[in-house]
Design a protein around this motif. Structure first.
Motif, PDB file in Angstrom:
ATOM      1  N   GLY A  34       0.811  -1.231   0.000  1.00  0.00           N
ATOM      2  CA  GLY A  34       0.000   0.000   0.000  1.00  0.00           C
ATOM      3  C   GLY A  34       0.835   1.266   0.000  1.00  0.00           C
ATOM      4  N   GLY A  35       0.662   2.093   1.048  1.00  0.00           N
ATOM      5  CA  GLY A  35       1.451   3.323   1.172  1.00  0.00           C
ATOM      6  C   GLY A  35       2.838   3.046   1.725  1.00  0.00           C
ATOM      7  N   GLY A  36       3.102   1.812   2.101  1.00  0.00           N
ATOM      8  CA  GLY A  36       4.441   1.416   2.549  1.00  0.00           C
ATOM      9  C   GLY A  36       4.752   1.755   4.005  1.00  0.00           C
ATOM     10  N   GLY A  37       3.732   2.134   4.781  1.00  0.00           N
ATOM     11  CA  GLY A  37       3.970   2.534   6.174  1.00  0.00           C
ATOM     12  C   GLY A  37       4.573   1.412   7.003  1.00  0.00           C
ATOM     13  N   HIS A  38       4.006   0.209   6.892  1.00  0.00           N
ATOM     14  CA  HIS A  38       4.550  -0.907   7.666  1.00  0.00           C
ATOM     15  C   HIS A  38       5.931  -1.304   7.137  1.00  0.00           C
ATOM     16  CE1 HIS A  38       0.278  -1.260   8.860  1.00  0.00           C
ATOM     17  NE2 HIS A  38       0.809  -1.660   9.995  1.00  0.00           N
ATOM     18  N   SER A  39       6.080  -1.277   5.830  1.00  0.00           N
ATOM     19  CA  SER A  39       7.383  -1.641   5.244  1.00  0.00           C
ATOM     20  C   SER A  39       8.483  -0.707   5.720  1.00  0.00           C
ATOM     21  CB  SER A  39       7.311  -1.590   3.711  1.00  0.00           C
ATOM     22  OG  SER A  39       6.782  -2.782   3.208  1.00  0.00           O
ATOM     23  N   PHE A  55       4.587  -6.840  -1.213  1.00  0.00           N
ATOM     24  CA  PHE A  55       3.649  -7.240  -2.266  1.00  0.00           C
ATOM     25  C   PHE A  55       2.516  -6.218  -2.373  1.00  0.00           C
ATOM     26  CE2 PHE A  55       3.953 -12.006  -3.131  1.00  0.00           C
ATOM     27  CZ  PHE A  55       5.212 -12.151  -2.577  1.00  0.00           C
ATOM     28  N   ASP A  56       2.074  -5.944  -3.561  1.00  0.00           N
ATOM     29  CA  ASP A  56       0.773  -5.295  -3.752  1.00  0.00           C
ATOM     30  C   ASP A  56       0.295  -5.630  -5.153  1.00  0.00           C
ATOM     31  OD1 ASP A  56      -0.591  -2.734  -1.948  1.00  0.00           O
ATOM     32  OD2 ASP A  56      -1.497  -3.330  -3.847  1.00  0.00           O
ATOM     33  N   GLN A  57      -1.011  -5.887  -5.256  1.00  0.00           N
ATOM     34  CA  GLN A  57      -1.550  -6.211  -6.575  1.00  0.00           C
ATOM     35  C   GLN A  57      -1.959  -4.950  -7.329  1.00  0.00           C
ATOM     36  OE1 GLN A  57      -5.198  -8.453  -6.511  1.00  0.00           O
ATOM     37  NE2 GLN A  57      -5.792  -7.634  -4.530  1.00  0.00           N
ATOM     38  N   SER A  77       2.026  -8.384  -7.262  1.00  0.00           N
ATOM     39  CA  SER A  77       1.320  -9.658  -7.401  1.00  0.00           C
ATOM     40  C   SER A  77       0.271  -9.773  -6.316  1.00  0.00           C
ATOM     41  CB  SER A  77       2.329 -10.806  -7.241  1.00  0.00           C
ATOM     42  OG  SER A  77       1.668 -12.046  -7.083  1.00  0.00           O
ATOM     43  N   ASN A  78      -0.693 -10.638  -6.566  1.00  0.00           N
ATOM     44  CA  ASN A  78      -1.638 -11.023  -5.521  1.00  0.00           C
ATOM     45  C   ASN A  78      -0.872 -11.877  -4.505  1.00  0.00           C
ATOM     46  OD1 ASN A  78      -3.777 -12.499  -4.089  1.00  0.00           O
ATOM     47  ND2 ASN A  78      -5.093 -11.569  -5.632  1.00  0.00           N
ATOM     48  N   PHE A  79      -1.151 -11.651  -3.222  1.00  0.00           N
ATOM     49  CA  PHE A  79      -0.404 -12.417  -2.202  1.00  0.00           C
ATOM     50  C   PHE A  79      -0.787 -13.891  -2.169  1.00  0.00           C
ATOM     51  CE2 PHE A  79      -3.389 -10.084   0.945  1.00  0.00           C
ATOM     52  CZ  PHE A  79      -4.324 -11.119   0.992  1.00  0.00           C
ATOM     53  N   ARG A  80      -1.805 -14.273  -2.940  1.00  0.00           N
ATOM     54  CA  ARG A  80      -2.145 -15.698  -2.990  1.00  0.00           C
ATOM     55  C   ARG A  80      -0.995 -16.495  -3.610  1.00  0.00           C
ATOM     56  NH1 ARG A  80      -7.480 -15.100  -6.202  1.00  0.00           N
ATOM     57  NH2 ARG A  80      -7.930 -17.080  -5.227  1.00  0.00           N
ATOM     58  N   ALA A  99       0.387  -9.086   7.055  1.00  0.00           N
ATOM     59  CA  ALA A  99      -0.672  -8.762   6.087  1.00  0.00           C
ATOM     60  C   ALA A  99      -1.675  -7.836   6.770  1.00  0.00           C
ATOM     61  CB  ALA A  99      -1.359 -10.033   5.599  1.00  0.00           C
ATOM     62  N   ASP A 100      -1.903  -6.696   6.144  1.00  0.00           N
ATOM     63  CA  ASP A 100      -2.827  -5.667   6.645  1.00  0.00           C
ATOM     64  C   ASP A 100      -3.939  -5.611   5.588  1.00  0.00           C
ATOM     65  OD1 ASP A 100      -3.958  -3.323   7.620  1.00  0.00           O
ATOM     66  OD2 ASP A 100      -2.369  -2.027   6.831  1.00  0.00           O
ATOM     67  N   LEU A 101      -4.996  -6.378   5.839  1.00  0.00           N
ATOM     68  CA  LEU A 101      -5.911  -6.769   4.760  1.00  0.00           C
ATOM     69  C   LEU A 101      -6.808  -5.637   4.226  1.00  0.00           C
ATOM     70  CD1 LEU A 101      -6.923 -10.221   6.288  1.00  0.00           C
ATOM     71  CD2 LEU A 101      -5.253  -9.788   4.475  1.00  0.00           C
TER      72      LEU A 101
HETATM   73  C1  LIG Z   1      -4.883  -1.854   4.092  1.00  0.00           C
HETATM   74  S1  LIG Z   1      -3.882  -1.519   2.727  1.00  0.00           S
HETATM   75  C2  LIG Z   1      -2.271  -1.715   3.403  1.00  0.00           C
HETATM   76  C3  LIG Z   1      -1.657  -0.451   3.841  1.00  0.00           C
HETATM   77  C4  LIG Z   1      -0.225  -0.563   4.255  1.00  0.00           C
HETATM   78  N1  LIG Z   1      -0.028  -1.481   5.337  1.00  0.00           N
HETATM   79  C5  LIG Z   1       0.309   0.804   4.622  1.00  0.00           C
HETATM   80  O1  LIG Z   1       0.787   0.983   5.752  1.00  0.00           O
HETATM   81  O2  LIG Z   1       0.249   1.710   3.805  1.00  0.00           O
HETATM   82  C6  LIG Z   1      -4.002  -2.998   1.792  1.00  0.00           C
HETATM   83  C7  LIG Z   1      -3.137  -2.991   0.529  1.00  0.00           C
HETATM   84  O3  LIG Z   1      -2.981  -4.335   0.139  1.00  0.00           O
HETATM   85  C8  LIG Z   1      -3.294  -4.505  -1.207  1.00  0.00           C
HETATM   86  N2  LIG Z   1      -3.921  -5.831  -1.301  1.00  0.00           N
HETATM   87  C9  LIG Z   1      -5.103  -6.239  -0.783  1.00  0.00           C
HETATM   88  N3  LIG Z   1      -5.319  -7.532  -1.057  1.00  0.00           N
HETATM   89  C10 LIG Z   1      -4.239  -7.971  -1.740  1.00  0.00           C
HETATM   90  C11 LIG Z   1      -3.871  -9.221  -2.294  1.00  0.00           C
HETATM   91  N4  LIG Z   1      -4.680 -10.280  -2.236  1.00  0.00           N
HETATM   92  N5  LIG Z   1      -2.675  -9.313  -2.916  1.00  0.00           N
HETATM   93  C12 LIG Z   1      -1.846  -8.237  -3.013  1.00  0.00           C
HETATM   94  N6  LIG Z   1      -2.165  -7.018  -2.533  1.00  0.00           N
HETATM   95  C13 LIG Z   1      -3.335  -6.879  -1.896  1.00  0.00           C
HETATM   96  C14 LIG Z   1      -4.217  -3.375  -1.585  1.00  0.00           C
HETATM   97  O4  LIG Z   1      -4.054  -3.032  -2.945  1.00  0.00           O
HETATM   98  C15 LIG Z   1      -3.758  -2.266  -0.636  1.00  0.00           C
HETATM   99  O5  LIG Z   1      -2.799  -1.440  -1.256  1.00  0.00           O
END
Ligand SMILES: C[S@@+](CC[C@H](N)C(=O)[O-])C[C@H]1O[C@@H](n2cnc3c(N)ncnc32)[C@H](O)[C@@H]1O
Length: 307
Positions: A34-39, A55-57, A77-80, A99-101
């Motif tokens: 996402g915004g990369g905060g946790h990373s 990862f981010d899709q 990629s999708n995290f699956r 994972a922050d869903l």
């Molecule tokens: C809640 S945000 C995460 C925010 C992030 N932790 C941050 O601090 O900015 C969820 C992110 O995960 C991605 N995402 C959700 N489901 C995903 C999946 N199955 N595979 C890959 N990325 C996914 C979304 O596109 C979104 O950018």
């Protein structure tokens, strides 16, 4: 605000990264960059020999990739597909997975993506816009039974059946293409006092279906058991009861049903052991500052020795 926190304010930041118990030379996965905060917080705690895969899709997340940090690899990629990528990068035996869903604030605030009924945008809702069906495709083609199931299961909407019947009837006049095409039909069916909350649940239900979120989560949890080393941490932040139940069950038992199984010697065969009994929730200050955090629950498990 920095450009990344404008994109998304990380939820339970310190608590979740503490739970990963980052080792300076460890290998970590942030499956929802996402915004990369946790990373960024993980990178802050990693030493020169550490590695982080983000990862981010959604292609939009790429704008938040940390510049010139050799320890970080972005995986669009999708995290699956976690297990496959971990093999590709020779990163199995990892020390932690976070994972922050769900969706980011960026998704909800972008008037063109269709995630929010605040804007009259096309009903898209795909996190990965390069393929797959949109919310409009679903609303205009699914049977009444399937729409009922989605609204009931993913949105926990009491009047799922009526909503589905109204959509099916409404779409015979003209296809539902925009948020207002949908809300024009559904708003009169929502209880007045909870109109916005119920409409948000309707949009959540569609979003979960569009992105196959429950299947992706199940596959990812399964893969996490293969990718972590014994003692490695799995840290998941959930935002609705369905995904929280799945995470809780898998962390207890290794299966979706939460049935704890034992081997011949009476030892639990689960690949995970929960580290926290009750989920952790954001404190009052975080909830006040970031309304999105109010539904968040953090669960943590450790990979066991079980194969
Ligand atoms: C809640 S945000 C995460 C925010 C992030 N932790 C941050 O601090 O900015 C969820 C992110 O995960 C991605 N995402 C959700 N489901 C995903 C999946 N199955 N595979 C890959 N990325 C996914 C979304 O596109 C979104 O950018």
């Amino acid at each position: 605000m920095t450009k990344e926190t404008e994109y998304h304010v990380p939820v339970l930041l310190r608590e979740s990264v503490d739970a990963l118990s980052v080792k300076p030379n460890g290998t970590y996965f942030d499956l929802t960059f996402g915004g990369g905060g946790h990373s960024r917080e993980i990178l802050f705690r990693l030493g020169d020999g550490g590695r982080l895969f983000g990862f981010d899709q959604d292609a939009d997340a790429e704008r938040n990739i940390p510049q010139s940090d050799a320890r970080f690899t972005f995986v669009r990629s999708n995290f699956r597909h976690l297990a496959r990528w971990a093999r590709f990068y020779d990163a199995t035996g990892a020390d932690g997975i976070l994972a922050d869903l769900g969706v980011s604030s960026h998704h909800l605030d972008d008037a063109t993506r269709g995630f929010s009924f605040r804007f009259d945008s096309p009903l898209d809702m795909r996190m990965n816009t390069s393929g797959g069906q949109t919310a409009a495709d679903i609303l205009n083609t699914y049977s009444e039974e399937d729409l009922t199931r989605i609204f009931r299961t993913y949105g926990e909407l009491q009047n799922a059946r009526r909503l589905a019947a109204t959509v099916v009837k409404g779409r015979t006049n003209a296809p539902l293409l925009t948020a207002s095409d949908l809300t024009r039909l559904t708003t009169p069916l929502m209880p007045r006092a909870r109109e916005k909350k119920e409409t948000a649940k309707l949009f959540q239900a569609l979003r979960i279906e569009v992105n196959g979120e429950m299947d992706a989560l199940a596959e990812m949890l399964n893969a996490a058991a293969k990718v972590l080393r014994p003692g490695g941490r799995l840290v998941v932040i959930t935002y609705h009861s369905l995904e929280d139940r799945m995470v809780k069950n898998v962390m207890r038992s290794g299966n979706m049903e939460g049935h704890v199984e034992q081997d011949f010697f009476g030892r639990t065969t689960s690949p995970f052991r929960p580290v926290t009994g009750r989920p952790l929730i954001p404190n009052a200050a975080e909830q006040a500052l970031n309304p999105r955090s109010r539904s968040a629950k953090l669960r943590v498990a450790e990979r066991t020795e079980a194969v």
